[in-house]
Design a protein around this motif. Structure first.
Motif, PDB file in Angstrom:
ATOM      1  N   PHE A  51     112.924 115.347  57.280  1.00 17.59           N
ATOM      2  CA  PHE A  51     112.177 114.551  57.882  1.00 17.59           C
ATOM      3  C   PHE A  51     113.291 113.531  58.590  1.00 17.59           C
ATOM      4  N   HIS A  52     114.736 113.367  58.128  1.00 19.21           N
ATOM      5  CA  HIS A  52     115.647 112.907  58.915  1.00 19.21           C
ATOM      6  C   HIS A  52     116.070 113.549  60.017  1.00 19.21           C
ATOM      7  N   LEU A  53     116.172 114.847  59.961  1.00 19.59           N
ATOM      8  CA  LEU A  53     117.034 115.765  61.128  1.00 19.59           C
ATOM      9  C   LEU A  53     115.781 115.865  62.405  1.00 19.59           C
ATOM     10  N   TYR A  54     114.477 115.795  61.947  1.00 20.95           N
ATOM     11  CA  TYR A  54     113.470 115.805  62.890  1.00 20.95           C
ATOM     12  C   TYR A  54     112.946 114.352  63.282  1.00 20.95           C
ATOM     13  N   SER A  55     114.007 113.509  63.129  1.00 23.86           N
ATOM     14  CA  SER A  55     113.857 112.039  63.560  1.00 23.86           C
ATOM     15  C   SER A  55     112.663 111.283  63.085  1.00 23.86           C
ATOM     16  N   GLY A  56     112.288 111.562  61.776  1.00 27.04           N
ATOM     17  CA  GLY A  56     110.913 111.113  61.003  1.00 27.04           C
ATOM     18  C   GLY A  56     111.298 109.328  60.788  1.00 27.04           C
ATOM     19  N   PHE A  57     112.787 109.112  60.427  1.00 26.20           N
ATOM     20  CA  PHE A  57     113.169 107.588  60.315  1.00 26.20           C
ATOM     21  C   PHE A  57     113.085 106.909  61.630  1.00 26.20           C
ATOM     22  N   THR A  58     113.408 107.848  62.691  1.00 30.41           N
ATOM     23  CA  THR A  58     113.829 107.050  63.829  1.00 30.41           C
ATOM     24  C   THR A  58     112.475 106.676  64.745  1.00 30.41           C
ATOM     25  N   CYS A  59     111.434 107.861  64.871  1.00 29.03           N
ATOM     26  CA  CYS A  59     110.236 107.610  65.583  1.00 29.03           C
ATOM     27  C   CYS A  59     109.049 107.572  64.962  1.00 29.03           C
ATOM     28  N   GLY A  60     109.209 107.876  63.570  1.00 28.90           N
ATOM     29  CA  GLY A  60     107.816 107.978  62.740  1.00 28.90           C
ATOM     30  C   GLY A  60     107.117 108.985  62.925  1.00 28.90           C
ATOM     31  N   MET A  61     105.889 109.126  62.022  1.00 33.29           N
ATOM     32  CA  MET A  61     105.338 110.294  61.972  1.00 33.29           C
ATOM     33  C   MET A  61     104.235 110.075  63.260  1.00 33.29           C
ATOM     34  N   THR A  62     104.033 108.963  63.618  1.00 37.53           N
ATOM     35  CA  THR A  62     102.930 108.712  64.631  1.00 37.53           C
ATOM     36  C   THR A  62     103.460 109.374  65.960  1.00 37.53           C
ATOM     37  N   LYS A  63     104.785 109.120  66.448  1.00 42.68           N
ATOM     38  CA  LYS A  63     105.382 109.435  67.471  1.00 42.68           C
ATOM     39  C   LYS A  63     105.839 111.042  67.271  1.00 42.68           C
ATOM     40  N   CYS A  64     106.240 111.134  66.183  1.00 37.64           N
ATOM     41  CA  CYS A  64     106.764 112.501  65.922  1.00 37.64           C
ATOM     42  C   CYS A  64     105.811 113.383  64.637  1.00 37.64           C
ATOM     43  N   PRO A  65     104.534 113.584  65.173  1.00 37.82           N
ATOM     44  CA  PRO A  65     103.664 114.153  64.125  1.00 37.82           C
ATOM     45  C   PRO A  65     104.191 115.310  63.277  1.00 37.82           C
ATOM     46  N   GLY A  66     105.156 116.010  63.537  1.00 38.03           N
ATOM     47  CA  GLY A  66     105.521 117.241  62.896  1.00 38.03           C
ATOM     48  C   GLY A  66     106.411 116.841  61.571  1.00 38.03           C
ATOM     49  N   THR A  67     106.944 115.717  61.590  1.00 33.78           N
ATOM     50  CA  THR A  67     107.736 115.158  60.655  1.00 33.78           C
ATOM     51  C   THR A  67     106.733 114.817  59.420  1.00 33.78           C
ATOM     52  N   ALA A  68     105.524 114.715  59.606  1.00 35.00           N
ATOM     53  CA  ALA A  68     104.504 114.389  58.429  1.00 35.00           C
ATOM     54  C   ALA A  68     104.646 115.644  57.598  1.00 35.00           C
ATOM     55  N   PHE A  69     105.036 116.689  58.100  1.00 35.63           N
ATOM     56  CA  PHE A  69     104.778 117.895  57.175  1.00 35.63           C
ATOM     57  C   PHE A  69     106.202 117.736  55.978  1.00 35.63           C
ATOM     58  N   PHE A  70     107.045 117.322  56.313  1.00 32.83           N
ATOM     59  CA  PHE A  70     108.397 117.164  55.436  1.00 32.83           C
ATOM     60  C   PHE A  70     107.865 115.849  54.595  1.00 32.83           C
ATOM     61  N   PHE A  71     107.367 114.901  55.092  1.00 34.94           N
ATOM     62  CA  PHE A  71     106.668 113.863  54.232  1.00 34.94           C
ATOM     63  C   PHE A  71     105.788 114.162  53.127  1.00 34.94           C
ATOM     64  N   VAL A  72     104.970 114.902  53.427  1.00 31.74           N
ATOM     65  CA  VAL A  72     103.906 115.392  52.591  1.00 31.74           C
ATOM     66  C   VAL A  72     104.184 116.219  51.534  1.00 31.74           C
ATOM     67  N   PHE A  73     105.124 117.188  51.831  1.00 30.96           N
ATOM     68  CA  PHE A  73     105.532 117.844  50.675  1.00 30.96           C
ATOM     69  C   PHE A  73     106.671 117.314  49.957  1.00 30.96           C
ATOM     70  N   GLY A  74     107.400 116.592  50.687  1.00 30.32           N
ATOM     71  CA  GLY A  74     108.549 115.722  50.083  1.00 30.32           C
ATOM     72  C   GLY A  74     107.958 114.792  48.925  1.00 30.32           C
ATOM     73  N   LEU A  75     106.642 113.998  49.280  1.00 35.49           N
ATOM     74  CA  LEU A  75     105.957 113.163  48.295  1.00 35.49           C
ATOM     75  C   LEU A  75     105.259 114.271  47.274  1.00 35.49           C
ATOM     76  N   LEU A  76     104.818 115.242  47.429  1.00 35.07           N
ATOM     77  CA  LEU A  76     104.006 116.098  46.408  1.00 35.07           C
ATOM     78  C   LEU A  76     105.057 116.580  45.331  1.00 35.07           C
ATOM     79  N   ASN A  77     106.217 117.138  45.929  1.00 37.39           N
ATOM     80  CA  ASN A  77     107.244 117.367  44.993  1.00 37.39           C
ATOM     81  C   ASN A  77     107.863 116.339  44.340  1.00 37.39           C
ATOM     82  N   THR A  78     107.822 115.223  44.875  1.00 38.26           N
ATOM     83  CA  THR A  78     108.142 114.030  43.994  1.00 38.26           C
ATOM     84  C   THR A  78     107.456 113.657  42.899  1.00 38.26           C
ATOM     85  N   LEU A  79     106.240 113.563  43.156  1.00 32.02           N
ATOM     86  CA  LEU A  79     105.228 113.411  42.180  1.00 32.02           C
ATOM     87  C   LEU A  79     105.120 114.454  41.180  1.00 32.02           C
TER      88      LEU A  79
END
Length: 756
Positions: free
Chosen positions: A75-103
């Motif tokens: 998520f960090h490498l592909y700039s999820g923290f910088t541009c967000g998931m709306t501008k960088c939609p590909g980072t949503a993949f890492f967010f979703v699986f990161g959230l699922l694995n955290t849960l």
């Protein structure tokens, strides 16, 4: 009800009198059953993390934690923290699986004890059911009598029920709410039970889940191998992947063949568990290796689309299987504890019976799951496994043959990239000619990462993912690299007398890193917006005056732009700048003026700005909006007379270079950013440094005069003193320190001219 109890006792005693042998057998069977329940109760009362989770369970939790870390890093490498998931939609993949694995991690950490207790309860219920079945066989008549008496008892109870209803004081609304909640809970429980009974690890249809994911994994592996692995990994690594896939599919073929034609047509729990563990390990290898290996060995990044294709199926597999693995560890540890407690009881006959009991549970599972795993599905899996083995075996032998004939293939590639101007005759003033040769780009490991099987797994080509040429004579690059090096991701042509670039370089769609510094380019007319994965562009120390401004200054993904040392370089005010990802901008020594709009709207992610050696009589209109971003700001030799007052709001600045200007006053508030001790400014803060030497303020401001900020450096462009030129190196050449006075950047520029 008392009469019923008395009659029950009478029937049982009568049964004992009629058939004492049978009754003794029942007691003999009941004894070990009772012993099992006692042992399970003993285990339940002594549940601990060390015994019930253990090292294996901890390793699985660590694996989940690693997956969470990889998701956060992606998520960090592909700039999820910088541009967000709306501008960088590909980072949503890492967010979703990161959230699922955290849960999942939190669920297992919190509920592991509950899972253990539930398993013990289930085992007790199974014991009870077994005991009831035995009683049914031994005491059928007694049970029949009990059933009759039970019916009479039920009738009496039914008569009592209306009394309760009549005495019920609940309102109609409360009853309705309770019914709704009860029905909802019942439906949820029903769905959960259906899933557990059918598709969970011990469900009767679990083999469909396990081997269905296996088919999905093999499809993903084949696609990724042809279109991704072979285009980013050296061929010797792809050979290892071939071996890995052959082993995996070979085991599948063996398992299915034995279940179809072997003497024992059952897929055992051992084979099932091994397949599960093997899938997790192989998915980890297939998911992590193609991402980390190119980056760690060659600094070649994997673009977001490739990363998603590589990780999608392994991520689904990890999430679905790691939970099952963890539960299997918990349940197996219960079995181990059961046997240990049994041994401690020192009852040998019980031990034998319990061991047989545990074996019967395993046999029951594998028989049930194999029964519902129909023959046609096994035949399909056998066919898929054979095809997979044959495909990768063929690829393996083709690539092995390529490795044996590598020299011959390299010679072919040298001829393929033989430039028409590699050997030319140059006319001299005295009407004589001399022969001049240019470097062949394939020679001497010019191609650092050869990818001969990219998009072509059976026919080797002259493809390349990383082309590196340093300090050789290459005035032009061969035109055919545009069509033949389709896997190019990183290109370095440094200090090679390069004067022109091939046409249609936009066709190199995977380009991520381009370094053309220290050459003789005058034009850079490439539409870099076609390089959608471009992260770094470096064409410093050329003489570029014409370039595609629109594509450069509106690139959506570019993070590093180095364009210093191009005296005729300009940025037109007509270009609407918007570079949402740019973090590093180096425009030094271009003798240019900045456009009117040069702030956070244009560079929302800018951290490092180097503008020394330009004409900045006045700062751009919205330059102050960069105050919350900038860490480095270099504005030396820029003909500046006055620093704007808003610079004191640039609280995050770590390095500020304003040397050799005409600055007479520096705001004390701004000065205070760079000193630990207000009373002694000679003390240098290693984390924050400002340079003002060569300005009148170093003579007029008493505080600055004796501070380190006014000390002379080894050169006007470097940031360390003469006595520091022999200190530690970092391995990269900084152009501002590439001089004899600075020991050629502490020796780094003697080794190479690469700057990161």
């Amino acid at each position: 009800m008392k009469e019923v109890n008395a009659k029950d006792i009478e029937i049982i005693e009568k049964k004992k009198g009629i058939d004492p042998v049978e009754n003794d057998n029942s007691l003999e069977e009941a004894a070990p059953r009772k012993q099992v329940n006692d042992l399970l109760s003993s285990i339940e009362s002594n549940i601990s993390y060390r015994k019930n989770v253990g090292c294996q369970g901890t390793s699985i939790l660590c694996l989940i934690f690693l997956l969470i870390g990889l998701s956060v890093y992606g998520f960090h490498l592909y700039s999820g923290f910088t541009c967000g998931m709306t501008k960088c939609p590909g980072t949503a993949f890492f967010f979703v699986f990161g959230l699922l694995n955290t849960l999942l991690f939190l669920y297992l950490i919190i509920c592991w004890k509950k899972l253990v207790k539930k398993r013990i309860t289930d085992l007790k219920e199974e014991e009870k059911d077994t005991d009831d079945n035995n009683n049914d066989n031994n005491n059928s008549k007694t049970e029949q009598d009990k059933k009759e008496e039970g019916n009479e008892s039920n009738k009496e109870d039914e008569k009592e029920i209306p009394q309760k209803v009549e005495n019920d004081t609940d309102t109609a609304k409360e009853k309705k709410e309770k019914n709704v909640k009860s029905k909802t809970k019942l439906q949820i429980t029903k769905v959960k039970n259906i899933y557990n009974n059918f598709f969970e690890f011990r469900g009767k249809y679990y083999l469909y889940t396990l081997y269905g994911s296996e088919i999905l994994e093999k499809t993903s592996q084949t696609y990724n191998y042809i279109y991704i692995y072979t285009c980013i990994l050296p061929y010797w690594v792809t050979i290892l992947f071939c071996i890995l896939f052959i082993i995996d599919s070979g085991i599948l073929v063996k398992t299915m063949y034995n279940s179809l034609f072997g003497t024992r047509t059952i897929i055992s729990t051992g084979e099932r568990n091994s397949q599960l563990a093997r899938d997790v390990v192989f998915d980890l290898i297939c998911g992590v290796t193609p991402l980390l290996l190119p980056y760690l060995m060659y600094d070649i990044p994997t673009n977001i689309n490739e990363a998603i294709f590589i990780l999608l199926v392994p991520s689904l597999s990890w999430f679905s299987k790691v939970h099952s693995l963890f539960e299997e560890v918990l349940f197996r540890n219960i079995d181990v504890l059961l046997l240990k407690v049994e041994e401690q009881e020192s009852v040998s006959i019980n031990r034998n019976r319990i061991s047989m009991y545990r074996l019967s549970i395993s046999e029951k599972e594998e028989k049930m799951q194999s029964k519902y795993f129909i023959k046609p599905v096994r035949q399909i899996l056998l066919f898929i496994g054979i095809v997979h083995v044959l495909f990768f075996a063929s690829v393996f032998f083709v690539q092995l043959s390529h490795g044996i004939n590598l020299r011959k293939h390299d010679e072919t590639c040298r001829k393929q990239y033989q430039n028409d101007n590699d050997n030319i005759n140059v006319a001299n003033n005295n009407n004589t000619t001399t022969s001049k040769s240019y470097h062949n780009i394939w020679s001497n490991n010019g191609c650092q990462v050869k990818t001969p099987f990219c998009y072509s797994v059976f026919v080797p080509t002259c493809n390349c993912a990383y082309l590196s040429l340093d300090s050789v004579n290459v005035p032009t690059l061969p035109d055919n690299i545009v069509y033949d090096m389709t896997s190019l991701k990183r290109v370095e042509v440094i200090n090679c007398n390069l004067t022109t670039l091939p046409k249609n370089m936009e066709n190199l769609k995977l380009m991520a890193f381009v370094d053309l510094s220290y050459n003789k380019l005058t034009e850079f007319n490439i539409d870099v917006k076609e390089w959608i994965y471009l992260i770094r562009l470096n064409f410093q120390f050329n003489n570029i005056s014409k370039y595609n401004m629109e594509s450069v200054w509106r690139h959506p993904a570019l993070k590093y732009l180095l364009a210093s040392g191009n005296p005729n370089f300009v940025i037109s005010n007509n270009v609407e700048i918007h570079m949402p990802m740019l973090a590093w901008l180096d425009l030094r020594n271009n003798s240019m003026q900045l456009p009117n709009k040069f702030g956070k709207d244009q560079f929302p992610a800018l951290l490092y700005l180097y503008l020394s050696g330009n004409n900045i009589n006045t700062f751009p209109d919205n330059f102050d909006t960069l105050n919350d971003n900038l860490l480095d700001m270099y504005i030396a030799q820029c003909h500046i007379y006055t620093l704007p007052s808003y610079l004191s709001t640039f609280k995050f600045l770590e390095y500020f270079d304003a040397r050799d200007n005409n600055i007479s006053v520096v705001d004390p508030t701004f000065q205070s950013i760079f000193y630990d001790d207000e009373n002694d400014k000679s003390k240098r803060n290693d984390n924050r440094q400002a340079y003002f030497s060569g300005n009148p303020v170093c003579h007029t401001d008493v505080n600055l005069k004796n501070s380190f900020s006014c000390e002379e450096m080894c050169s006007n462009y470097c940031n360390y003193k003469k006595e520091e030129v022999d200190q530690g190196k970092n391995g990269y050449c900084f152009a501002g320190c590439n001089s004899e006075e600075c020991n050629y950047d502490q020796g780094d520029c003697n080794e190479n001219l690469q700057w990161v």
